[in-house]
Design an enzyme around this catalytic site. Structure first.
Site, PDB file in Angstrom:
ATOM      1  CB  VAL A 144      29.387 -13.450 -26.847  1.00 45.63           C
ATOM      2  CG1 VAL A 144      29.395 -14.224 -28.164  1.00 45.63           C
ATOM      3  CG2 VAL A 144      28.294 -13.993 -25.929  1.00 45.63           C
ATOM      4  CB  CYS A 145      33.139  -9.760 -28.175  1.00 45.01           C
ATOM      5  SG  CYS A 145      31.673  -9.085 -28.970  1.00 45.01           S
ATOM      6  CB  THR A 146      36.089 -11.763 -24.265  1.00 40.34           C
ATOM      7  OG1 THR A 146      35.960 -10.342 -24.101  1.00 40.34           O
ATOM      8  CG2 THR A 146      37.395 -12.223 -23.644  1.00 40.34           C
TER       9      THR A 146
END
Length: 152
Positions: free
Chosen positions: A45-47
């Protein structure tokens, strides 16, 4: 306690993914800032969120806004992550003292040892003008940041 709209944004100095110091106050009087806290580099999700910011960075620049992304990862981890993902904006390390800036903004999760997904739109005078805080699995939307900037 999470920083609220209308609060003065706490100043900080963190090292970026190249080891250079970055201060929030360096932008005061010059540019708006979108300050994005995210849990960890190299997670899905961060990426995805940071790629969306990379691809939409021009939309922020068009609004005279500087992007700062903060995690509790080390400078070395952030350097590799930025290179791999072609991220040209500063990735700031809140590694040590661990999570101090995330705590100051009220987005540090003690049980996980990382920041949750908090975003703060800060105007040129250093006031928080918009914010959203999401749980770890819940991605944010760049369009929301742009809409908030358009109200400044």
């Amino acid at each position: 306690m999470t920083i609220q709209v209308g609060d003065q944004a706490p100043d900080f100095e963190l090292k970026d993914n190249h080891g250079a110091p970055v201060r929030l106050s360096d932008h005061r009087g010059r540019q708006n800032v979108v300050l994005v806290f995210y849990p960890f580099a190299f997670t899905s999700v961060c990426t995805d969120e940071l790629r969306a910011l990379r691809d939409g960075q021009g939309r922020l620049a068009d609004r005279d806004t500087h992007l700062l992304a903060v995690s509790t990862d080390s400078v070395h981890t952030l350097r590799v992550f930025a290179e791999q993902e072609r991220l040209e904006y500063p990735l700031l390390s809140d590694f040590w003292p661990h999570g101090d800036v995330s705590r100051a903004y009220g987005v540090f999760d003690d049980s996980k040892g990382c920041a949750v997904r908090g975003t703060f739109v800060i105007d040129r005078e250093g006031l928080v003008r918009w914010t959203v805080v999401n749980a770890l699995p819940d991605a944010r939307d760049l369009n929301d940041y742009v809409e908030a900037l358009d109200t400044l």
